[in-house]
Motif scaffolding. Structure first.
Motif, short mmCIF file in Angstrom:
data_model
loop_
_atom_site.label_atom_id
_atom_site.label_comp_id
_atom_site.label_asym_id
_atom_site.label_seq_id
_atom_site.Cartn_x
_atom_site.Cartn_y
_atom_site.Cartn_z
N GLU A 1 -19.53 13.54 -0.38
CA GLU A 1 -19.42 12.34 -1.61
C GLU A 1 -20.62 12.10 -2.05
O GLU A 1 -21.40 11.60 -1.39
CB GLU A 1 -18.55 11.19 -1.21
CG GLU A 1 -17.16 11.48 -0.80
CD GLU A 1 -16.24 10.67 -1.42
OE1 GLU A 1 -16.40 9.73 -2.32
OE2 GLU A 1 -14.96 11.10 -1.46
N VAL A 2 -21.06 12.13 -3.44
CA VAL A 2 -22.21 11.33 -4.05
C VAL A 2 -21.87 10.33 -5.03
O VAL A 2 -20.82 10.24 -5.43
CB VAL A 2 -23.17 12.69 -4.60
CG1 VAL A 2 -23.69 13.61 -3.60
CG2 VAL A 2 -22.33 13.39 -5.64
N ASP A 3 -22.94 9.69 -5.69
CA ASP A 3 -22.62 8.50 -6.43
C ASP A 3 -21.60 8.81 -7.43
O ASP A 3 -20.72 7.96 -7.68
CB ASP A 3 -23.86 8.05 -7.05
CG ASP A 3 -24.68 7.33 -6.23
OD1 ASP A 3 -24.07 7.16 -4.87
OD2 ASP A 3 -25.96 6.78 -6.38
N ARG A 4 -21.59 9.89 -8.24
CA ARG A 4 -20.67 10.16 -9.14
C ARG A 4 -19.87 11.49 -9.19
O ARG A 4 -19.58 11.95 -10.17
CB ARG A 4 -21.63 10.21 -10.54
CG ARG A 4 -22.47 9.15 -10.92
CD ARG A 4 -21.61 8.00 -11.61
NE ARG A 4 -21.50 8.25 -12.98
CZ ARG A 4 -21.88 7.89 -14.09
NH1 ARG A 4 -23.00 7.12 -14.12
NH2 ARG A 4 -21.61 8.11 -15.34
N GLY A 5 -19.56 11.59 -7.70
CA GLY A 5 -18.36 12.62 -7.69
C GLY A 5 -18.74 13.09 -6.19
O GLY A 5 -19.12 12.47 -5.63
N LEU B 1 -19.02 21.93 -7.76
CA LEU B 1 -19.40 20.65 -8.09
C LEU B 1 -18.44 19.78 -8.91
O LEU B 1 -17.91 20.44 -9.90
CB LEU B 1 -20.73 20.51 -9.15
CG LEU B 1 -21.91 21.07 -8.28
CD1 LEU B 1 -22.93 21.43 -9.54
CD2 LEU B 1 -22.48 20.16 -7.18
N SER B 2 -18.30 18.74 -8.77
CA SER B 2 -17.38 17.80 -9.44
C SER B 2 -18.29 16.47 -9.77
O SER B 2 -17.69 15.34 -9.00
CB SER B 2 -16.16 17.62 -8.96
OG SER B 2 -15.45 16.69 -9.47
N THR C 1 -11.88 26.08 -13.41
CA THR C 1 -11.71 25.29 -12.13
C THR C 1 -12.69 24.43 -11.82
O THR C 1 -12.74 24.15 -10.69
CB THR C 1 -11.69 26.57 -11.03
OG1 THR C 1 -12.82 27.37 -11.08
CG2 THR C 1 -10.38 27.31 -11.33
N GLY C 2 -13.57 24.23 -12.82
CA GLY C 2 -14.66 23.09 -12.47
C GLY C 2 -15.94 23.86 -12.56
O GLY C 2 -16.25 24.89 -13.13
N MET C 3 -16.99 23.11 -12.04
CA MET C 3 -18.25 23.60 -12.00
C MET C 3 -18.69 24.59 -10.93
O MET C 3 -18.79 24.02 -9.63
CB MET C 3 -19.41 22.80 -12.38
CG MET C 3 -20.66 23.08 -12.79
SD MET C 3 -22.02 21.84 -13.08
CE MET C 3 -22.11 21.81 -14.81
N LYS C 4 -19.05 25.82 -11.16
CA LYS C 4 -19.24 26.59 -9.62
C LYS C 4 -20.83 26.65 -9.55
O LYS C 4 -21.52 26.45 -10.38
CB LYS C 4 -18.90 27.98 -9.91
CG LYS C 4 -17.76 28.30 -9.51
CD LYS C 4 -17.64 29.97 -9.66
CE LYS C 4 -16.22 30.51 -10.19
NZ LYS C 4 -16.25 31.84 -10.61
N VAL D 1 -28.41 14.05 -7.04
CA VAL D 1 -28.68 13.36 -8.34
C VAL D 1 -27.71 12.07 -7.65
O VAL D 1 -26.56 12.20 -7.01
CB VAL D 1 -27.79 13.82 -9.40
CG1 VAL D 1 -27.77 12.92 -10.63
CG2 VAL D 1 -28.32 15.35 -9.60
N GLY D 2 -28.17 10.96 -8.19
CA GLY D 2 -27.48 9.71 -7.81
C GLY D 2 -27.58 8.83 -8.91
O GLY D 2 -27.97 8.90 -10.04
N TYR D 3 -27.05 7.61 -8.79
CA TYR D 3 -26.49 6.65 -9.94
C TYR D 3 -26.82 5.40 -9.46
O TYR D 3 -26.04 4.87 -8.56
CB TYR D 3 -25.51 6.99 -10.83
CG TYR D 3 -25.44 6.07 -12.14
CD1 TYR D 3 -25.93 6.58 -13.24
CD2 TYR D 3 -24.77 4.97 -11.95
CE1 TYR D 3 -25.86 5.76 -14.36
CE2 TYR D 3 -24.60 3.91 -13.20
CZ TYR D 3 -25.22 4.46 -14.36
OH TYR D 3 -25.01 3.45 -15.63
N ARG D 4 -27.40 4.63 -10.31
CA ARG D 4 -27.56 3.07 -9.75
C ARG D 4 -27.43 2.16 -10.92
O ARG D 4 -27.89 2.38 -11.98
CB ARG D 4 -28.95 2.73 -9.16
CG ARG D 4 -29.13 1.19 -8.65
CD ARG D 4 -30.32 1.27 -8.06
NE ARG D 4 -30.29 1.76 -6.74
CZ ARG D 4 -31.61 1.97 -5.94
NH1 ARG D 4 -32.54 1.70 -6.52
NH2 ARG D 4 -31.71 2.75 -4.90
#
Lengths: 431, 184
Positions: A228-232, A252-253, A288-291, A314-317
């Motif tokens: 799990e990362v900030d935005r997906g 990636l999602s 099917t999403g981003m490969k 990549v993160g988001y704040r």
């Protein structure tokens, strides 16, 4: 001849002198690209039949096929274009000599010297020779490979590297392709030659291929771990390590993946405690999403441990910063631990322009200004270039444009995309 | 036999193969579209629409050899549909403003007597205008695009005999209109 037919013939001459506009190819390509992929009912069962046949084949032959002992030959003369892992493999004679020749339209002799194949890629070694000389420009245009086809094989070209000799009569180089099927006995190289007058000619060269000489895959296993990362989420699916390369694949999602360049750089592959050099990464979106795939150098032969380390990604704040304008140009404003320089605020004919600089990995989100008690959202961003701080840090400078002529009192920022340290490990068991 | 293989690949849904098939004969397709649409802009729109339709339907193409006439039929149908949609006929006036401009500028640059040539073309277009639509179409396809009777029959979806008679009747009428000097 009678007059009407003469007149028609004249008209035809005029029509014949009309040629299609130059941008036709581009227009058609774009139109086709936009067309949704066609799904035919007929092809699906065909694929399943083929799949069933492959499964049967694998069941019968198992992993034995590459295990037949093979003592290969070295491909000579390519030291200048190969190095590191590839050179070692060539020195060990892992290549497969082909020596298939063909004369190109301009008289240059093309030789396919050999191949090196495994489950991750095909590397083609070639030579162009012309005693009359080869121009620098021609070296890439008279022979530009597109793909390799064969039984269950349709592999696109990926990269290429070549070098010209001092006399300008010989070019030696390699091209890498997507891997070819272990059941192909013959391969056809499809390439294009540029002819005088900007014409392109499709050509091909077929040669015998021995899949038993492919190098054996060293590690191939599922990872199936989701992070799990900030935005997906990042979903690591598999690792395939061959003597030439290691590829990690997954899905990636993530909403903001494209907000930061080279986001994959922060994912390391550690073998026996040491990082393996990353040689590239790519992503493509599909139904099917981003490969994605990340490519690393080959693994060490005495593999004891293997792990993936997601150092940063990549993160988001969320932020809620109101910066008073004008802000001193020589002092950065802190957005948590990231620095923001507000270099210039000016009113131009296009509106209010604010020039800012941040570190390379920072992209601001929810940017607006407050002028005369009114909130004006960001219209667009202009120009972006790199500048250097005295200490050598490279900054990304750009100009924000707002659609107003009133001098703003505040710059408001509600969030930022940035490379966030995650420092998460995924262990990959090694047998 | 490269084309046949490309057609087979295109039938499997290979977009690039399809694109290359069209590009190999791009001028002929473009001229055909230009004749119907009258200007470059609309001709290009028609070609875009054509390639998308080809892509959607190519798996229905049984006989690979027929790709050329099949795709041209689709192009012609697209052109006609677009013209219908715009409720617009390609009249002499339009032609003289658009396609004719293009033809003129080309012929001017190549011939010593530009006025004579453009005059003649104008004359020809005017004459063609006197024919009925099917006759004019058949004559244009045969004499300006070099298509044979069978191809024209396929394109206009009528029997070969009808095409022959349209051309015969059309030419006969043109000769009459063209005046006594047409007599040999």
């Amino acid at each position: 001849m009678n007059n009407i037919e003469e007149r028609l013939a004249e008209e035809k001459k005029n029509i014949d002198s009309i040629t299609a506009p130059d941008d036709l190819e581009m227009r058609l390509r774009t139109a086709l690209d936009r067309a949704p992929l066609r799904r035919t009912k007929k092809t699906v069962p065909a694929i399943w039949t083929a799949a069933a046949a492959i499964v049967l084949f694998i069941a019968v032959l198992g992993t034995n096929y590459p295990a037949f002992a093979y003592y290969g030959k070295q491909l000579f003369g390519f030291d200048a274009v190969i190095s590191g892992t590839l050179q070692d493999l060539n020195d060990q004679g892992k290549g497969q000599p082909i020596e298939e020749k063909m004369t190109l339209d301009d008289g240059t002799e093309l030789t396919i010297n050999g191949l090196m194949t495994d489950a991750n890629q095909l590397i083609l070694f070639y030579t162009l020779f012309n005693p009359q000389g080869i121009s620098e420009e021609a070296s890439s245009s008279i022979f530009s490979p597109a793909r390799i086809t064969g039984f269950l094989t349709d592999s696109f070209v990926e990269t290429g590297i070549s070098q010209m000799n001092d006399e300008h009569t010989e070019v030696k180089g390699t091209y890498t392709f997507e891997p070819v099927s272990p059941f192909a006995k013959k391969l056809t190289l499809q390439f294009r030659q540029q002819l005088p007058g900007n014409q392109m000619k499709d050509s091909e060269l077929t040669f015998a291929y021995d899949p038993n000489k492919a190098m054996q895959t060293e590690v191939k296993q599922h990872i199936r771990k989701t992070l799990e990362v900030d935005r997906g989420t990042i979903n690591f699916q598999s690792i395939t390590a061959t003597p030439t390369m290691t590829i990690i694949k997954g899905y990636l999602s993530i909403d903001n993946f494209d907000r930061i360049r080279n986001a994959m750089d922060g994912i390391e592959l550690i073998a026996n405690g040491k990082p393996v050099a990353q040689v590239g990464s790519g992503s493509q979106s599909s139904y099917t999403g981003m490969k994605f795939d990340i490519r690393y150098d080959a693994l060490p032969s005495d593999l004891e441990s293997l792990e993936l380390v997601i150092k940063e990604f990549v993160g988001y704040r969320k932020l809620d910063r109101h910066i008073s304008l004008p802000s001193p140009a020589d002092q950065p404003v802190l957005l948590e631990d990231k620095e923001l320089w507000v270099k210039k605020v000016s009113a131009t004919s296009r509106g209010i322009e604010i020039t800012i600089a941040t570190e390379q990995d920072v992209m601001l989100d929810g940017v607006s200004i407050e002028a005369d008690g009114e909130n004006i959202p960001l219209n667009t961003t202009l120009n972006q270039y790199d500048t250097k701080l005295p200490d050598g840090t490279i900054l990304k400078e750009r100009t924000l444009l707002f659609d107003t002529s009133v001098q703003p009192e505040q710059l408001i920022i509600t969030g930022m995309h940035y490379m966030k340290p995650y420092n998460r490990n995924i262990e990959i068991p090694v047998d | 036999m490269r084309a046949v293989r490309q057609i087979k690949q295109a039938k499997k849904g290979n977009k690039e193969a399809l694109l290359q098939l069209i590009m190999a004969d791009k001028d002929a397709y473009y001229r055909l579209a230009l004749t119907y649409m009258g200007n470059e802009h609309d001709a290009m729109d028609a070609m875009e629409e054509m390639i998308v339709l080809l892509y959607e339907r190519i798996h229905q193409l049984r006989n690979e050899e027929a790709f050329g006439s099949w795709s041209k039929t689709i192009l012609v149908n697209v052109c006609k549909a677009l013209l219908r949609k715009r409720q617009r006929l390609v009249l002499v006036e339009d032609l003289s403003e658009s396609a004719e401009d293009e033809l003129d500028s080309i012929s001017r640059s190549r011939t010593s007597d530009p006025y004579k040539t453009s005059d003649q073309q104008m004359h020809l277009q005017e004459l063609l205008q006197q024919l009925n639509e099917p006759q004019k179409e058949a004559i244009q396809l045969k004499y300006l695009h070099d298509l044979d009777y069978a191809a024209i029959a396929g394109l206009t979806e009528v029997p070969v005999g009808t095409v022959k008679s349209r051309i015969f009747q059309g030419l006969k009428k043109l000769r009459e209109l063209y005046g006594g000097e047409a007599d040999e």
